[in-house]
Design a protein around this motif. Structure first.
Motif, PDB file in Angstrom:
ATOM      1  N   PRO A   1       0.775  -1.163  -0.123  1.00  0.00           N
ATOM      2  CA  PRO A   1      -0.021   0.022  -0.084  1.00  0.00           C
ATOM      3  C   PRO A   1       0.719   1.279  -0.012  1.00  0.00           C
ATOM      4  O   PRO A   1       1.882   1.403   0.770  1.00  0.00           O
ATOM      5  CB  PRO A   1      -0.841  -0.074   1.234  1.00  0.00           C
ATOM      6  N   THR A   2       0.644   2.209  -0.891  1.00  0.00           N
ATOM      7  CA  THR A   2       1.376   3.240  -0.996  1.00  0.00           C
ATOM      8  C   THR A   2       0.364   4.682  -0.848  1.00  0.00           C
ATOM      9  O   THR A   2      -0.493   4.859  -1.542  1.00  0.00           O
ATOM     10  CB  THR A   2       2.037   3.489  -2.385  1.00  0.00           C
ATOM     11  N   ALA A   3       0.531   5.253   0.411  1.00  0.00           N
ATOM     12  CA  ALA A   3       0.148   6.778   0.617  1.00  0.00           C
ATOM     13  C   ALA A   3       1.061   7.300   1.733  1.00  0.00           C
ATOM     14  O   ALA A   3       1.897   6.580   2.483  1.00  0.00           O
ATOM     15  CB  ALA A   3      -1.157   6.635   1.304  1.00  0.00           C
ATOM     16  N   VAL A   4       1.219   8.665   1.428  1.00  0.00           N
ATOM     17  CA  VAL A   4       2.209   9.258   2.419  1.00  0.00           C
ATOM     18  C   VAL A   4       1.838   8.934   4.014  1.00  0.00           C
ATOM     19  O   VAL A   4       0.636   8.990   4.248  1.00  0.00           O
ATOM     20  CB  VAL A   4       2.112  10.893   2.224  1.00  0.00           C
ATOM     21  N   ASN A   5       2.686   8.778   4.578  1.00  0.00           N
ATOM     22  CA  ASN A   5       2.566   8.365   6.210  1.00  0.00           C
ATOM     23  C   ASN A   5       2.394   6.885   6.406  1.00  0.00           C
ATOM     24  O   ASN A   5       2.329   6.605   7.460  1.00  0.00           O
ATOM     25  CB  ASN A   5       1.610   9.265   6.698  1.00  0.00           C
ATOM     26  N   ASN A   6       2.410   6.248   5.231  1.00  0.00           N
ATOM     27  CA  ASN A   6       2.163   4.743   5.521  1.00  0.00           C
ATOM     28  C   ASN A   6       3.589   4.489   6.107  1.00  0.00           C
ATOM     29  O   ASN A   6       4.498   4.887   5.713  1.00  0.00           O
ATOM     30  CB  ASN A   6       1.983   3.925   4.405  1.00  0.00           C
ATOM     31  N   GLN A   7       3.603   3.536   7.062  1.00  0.00           N
ATOM     32  CA  GLN A   7       4.910   3.009   7.599  1.00  0.00           C
ATOM     33  C   GLN A   7       4.959   1.710   8.104  1.00  0.00           C
ATOM     34  O   GLN A   7       3.717   0.993   8.552  1.00  0.00           O
ATOM     35  CB  GLN A   7       5.375   4.043   8.978  1.00  0.00           C
TER      36      GLN A   7
ATOM     37  N   ASP B   1      -2.612  -5.890   1.200  1.00  0.00           N
ATOM     38  CA  ASP B   1      -2.992  -4.846   2.027  1.00  0.00           C
ATOM     39  C   ASP B   1      -2.230  -4.624   3.158  1.00  0.00           C
ATOM     40  O   ASP B   1      -2.489  -3.806   3.949  1.00  0.00           O
ATOM     41  CB  ASP B   1      -4.572  -4.982   2.301  1.00  0.00           C
ATOM     42  N   VAL B   2      -1.222  -5.281   3.128  1.00  0.00           N
ATOM     43  CA  VAL B   2      -0.137  -4.773   4.248  1.00  0.00           C
ATOM     44  C   VAL B   2       1.163  -4.407   3.848  1.00  0.00           C
ATOM     45  O   VAL B   2       1.667  -3.276   4.062  1.00  0.00           O
ATOM     46  CB  VAL B   2      -0.122  -6.280   5.274  1.00  0.00           C
ATOM     47  N   GLY B   3       1.970  -5.356   3.108  1.00  0.00           N
ATOM     48  CA  GLY B   3       3.212  -5.154   2.676  1.00  0.00           C
ATOM     49  C   GLY B   3       4.226  -6.382   2.807  1.00  0.00           C
ATOM     50  O   GLY B   3       3.708  -7.595   3.164  1.00  0.00           O
ATOM     51  N   ILE B   4       5.467  -6.171   3.028  1.00  0.00           N
ATOM     52  CA  ILE B   4       6.283  -6.893   3.172  1.00  0.00           C
ATOM     53  C   ILE B   4       6.205  -7.342   4.848  1.00  0.00           C
ATOM     54  O   ILE B   4       6.101  -6.635   5.692  1.00  0.00           O
ATOM     55  CB  ILE B   4       7.998  -6.556   3.129  1.00  0.00           C
TER      56      ILE B   4
ATOM     57  N   THR C   1      20.429 -14.064   8.103  1.00  0.00           N
ATOM     58  CA  THR C   1      19.464 -12.626   8.287  1.00  0.00           C
ATOM     59  C   THR C   1      18.141 -12.802   8.299  1.00  0.00           C
ATOM     60  O   THR C   1      17.665 -13.318   7.090  1.00  0.00           O
ATOM     61  CB  THR C   1      20.040 -11.663   7.504  1.00  0.00           C
ATOM     62  N   VAL C   2      17.320 -12.637   9.122  1.00  0.00           N
ATOM     63  CA  VAL C   2      15.799 -12.599   9.023  1.00  0.00           C
ATOM     64  C   VAL C   2      15.234 -11.062   9.617  1.00  0.00           C
ATOM     65  O   VAL C   2      15.573 -10.644  10.784  1.00  0.00           O
ATOM     66  CB  VAL C   2      15.486 -13.644  10.187  1.00  0.00           C
ATOM     67  N   SER C   3      14.319 -10.598   8.743  1.00  0.00           N
ATOM     68  CA  SER C   3      13.590  -9.513   9.263  1.00  0.00           C
ATOM     69  C   SER C   3      12.293  -9.869   9.319  1.00  0.00           C
ATOM     70  O   SER C   3      11.592 -10.315   8.237  1.00  0.00           O
ATOM     71  CB  SER C   3      14.042  -8.541   8.063  1.00  0.00           C
ATOM     72  N   VAL C   4      11.426  -9.399  10.199  1.00  0.00           N
ATOM     73  CA  VAL C   4       9.881  -9.587  10.408  1.00  0.00           C
ATOM     74  C   VAL C   4       9.167  -8.437  10.555  1.00  0.00           C
ATOM     75  O   VAL C   4      10.035  -7.440  11.333  1.00  0.00           O
ATOM     76  CB  VAL C   4       9.954 -10.695  11.467  1.00  0.00           C
ATOM     77  N   LEU C   5       8.058  -8.367  10.295  1.00  0.00           N
ATOM     78  CA  LEU C   5       7.126  -7.011  10.477  1.00  0.00           C
ATOM     79  C   LEU C   5       6.814  -7.027  11.978  1.00  0.00           C
ATOM     80  O   LEU C   5       6.324  -8.096  12.739  1.00  0.00           O
ATOM     81  CB  LEU C   5       5.995  -6.971   9.799  1.00  0.00           C
ATOM     82  N   VAL C   6       6.980  -5.889  12.825  1.00  0.00           N
ATOM     83  CA  VAL C   6       6.608  -5.785  14.124  1.00  0.00           C
ATOM     84  C   VAL C   6       5.196  -5.157  14.232  1.00  0.00           C
ATOM     85  O   VAL C   6       4.419  -5.619  14.820  1.00  0.00           O
ATOM     86  CB  VAL C   6       7.865  -5.042  14.900  1.00  0.00           C
ATOM     87  N   SER C   7       5.049  -4.026  13.304  1.00  0.00           N
ATOM     88  CA  SER C   7       3.693  -3.386  13.219  1.00  0.00           C
ATOM     89  C   SER C   7       3.748  -2.438  11.954  1.00  0.00           C
ATOM     90  O   SER C   7       4.847  -2.442  11.376  1.00  0.00           O
ATOM     91  CB  SER C   7       3.696  -2.457  14.621  1.00  0.00           C
ATOM     92  N   TYR C   8       2.425  -1.911  11.724  1.00  0.00           N
ATOM     93  CA  TYR C   8       2.548  -1.360  10.586  1.00  0.00           C
ATOM     94  C   TYR C   8       1.208  -0.246  10.642  1.00  0.00           C
ATOM     95  O   TYR C   8       0.283  -0.387  11.616  1.00  0.00           O
ATOM     96  CB  TYR C   8       2.385  -2.174   9.261  1.00  0.00           C
ATOM     97  N   SER C   9       1.262   0.929   9.979  1.00  0.00           N
ATOM     98  CA  SER C   9       0.307   1.812  10.073  1.00  0.00           C
ATOM     99  C   SER C   9      -0.010   2.401   8.852  1.00  0.00           C
ATOM    100  O   SER C   9       1.052   2.854   7.807  1.00  0.00           O
ATOM    101  CB  SER C   9       0.739   3.080  10.982  1.00  0.00           C
TER     102      SER C   9
END
Length: 230
Positions: free
Chosen positions: A41-47, A209-212, A220-228
């Motif tokens: 999802p692409t919108a300004v302030n998405n994180q 509707d979330v992302g990576i 090396t492992v990267s996991v999603l902690v939270s998103y907004s």
């Protein structure tokens, strides 16, 4: 002599770091098709807050820019750091139907009073409409140069292949269950003049509707902690 050796080492480190991060697309064989959903999802302030082996970082969309008929969304950070010098690259994403492009700007380096530049690039990171086992490919040549007399331009040639591994899957990350997940791998093969060719594979999980939500490369492992999302 010591300074020249430092330049050569820094160039290798910079090129290696850029190689692991991204690549540039030159493959026009596959025409973009209709998207099967929004997987970034692409919108300004998405994180998105990601944890990589115990260290958290926040990737946030801070602005957008119209270029011709396309809209690029710029991230707050896409940093590279290595011993002996640091470099930071501005990264942006655009979507054309079901193709997801990442654009990296030129990277400027400064170490021990020596400056250098690595050329930027743009590539197709992901195709959400491809079926399982289908692939996309690309290649690019990247150049690194320094303002030090007698140091030649260093050229890096990269070929990459993305492969869809799973579609419509359910994945649990940090005790959160995500549906409509696509898993794909990204194989990058790099060759620097005068050096032995090498390769690396990164596995990605992206949720609709979330992302990576997860990515792995070796240990090396990267996991999603939270998103907004806005």
């Amino acid at each position: 002599m010591r300074k020249i050796k430092s330049i050569a080492l820094l160039a290798l480190l910079m090129s290696s770091s850029l190689f692991i991060s991204c690549s540039n697309d030159s493959d026009n064989e596959n025409t973009a098709e209709a998207s099967t959903g929004d997987y970034w999802p692409t919108a300004v302030n998405n994180q998105w807050v990601l944890d990589q082996n115990g260290t958290e970082s926040t990737m946030k969309i801070i602005s957008s820019e119209k270029v011709n008929d396309d809209t690029y969304f710029k991230f707050n950070q896409f940093s590279l750091a290595q011993d002996g010098g640091e470099g930071s690259a501005t990264a942006a994403i655009k979507k054309v139907k079901g193709d997801y492009y990442i654009k990296i700007a030129d990277v400027i380096y400064n170490a021990n009073g020596i400056t250098g530049k690595t050329t930027g690039y743009e590539f197709i990171f992901f195709k959400d409409y491809l079926e399982v086992n289908k692939t996309w490919t690309g290649s690019y040549t990247q150049e690194t140069s320094f303002d030090f007399p007698g140091v030649p331009v260093i050229k890096l040639n990269v070929n990459y292949t993305g492969t869809i591994l799973e579609k419509g899957a359910t994945a649990t990350v940090n005790s959160v269950s995500y549906k409509d997940v696509i898993k794909f791998k990204f194989l990058m093969e790099t060759k620097m003049e005068g050096q032995t060719a090498s390769s690396v594979t990164v596995d990605y999980w992206v949720a609709k509707d979330v992302g990576i939500i997860k990515m792995t490369s070796g240990s090396t492992v990267s996991v999603l902690v939270s998103y907004s999302l806005k």
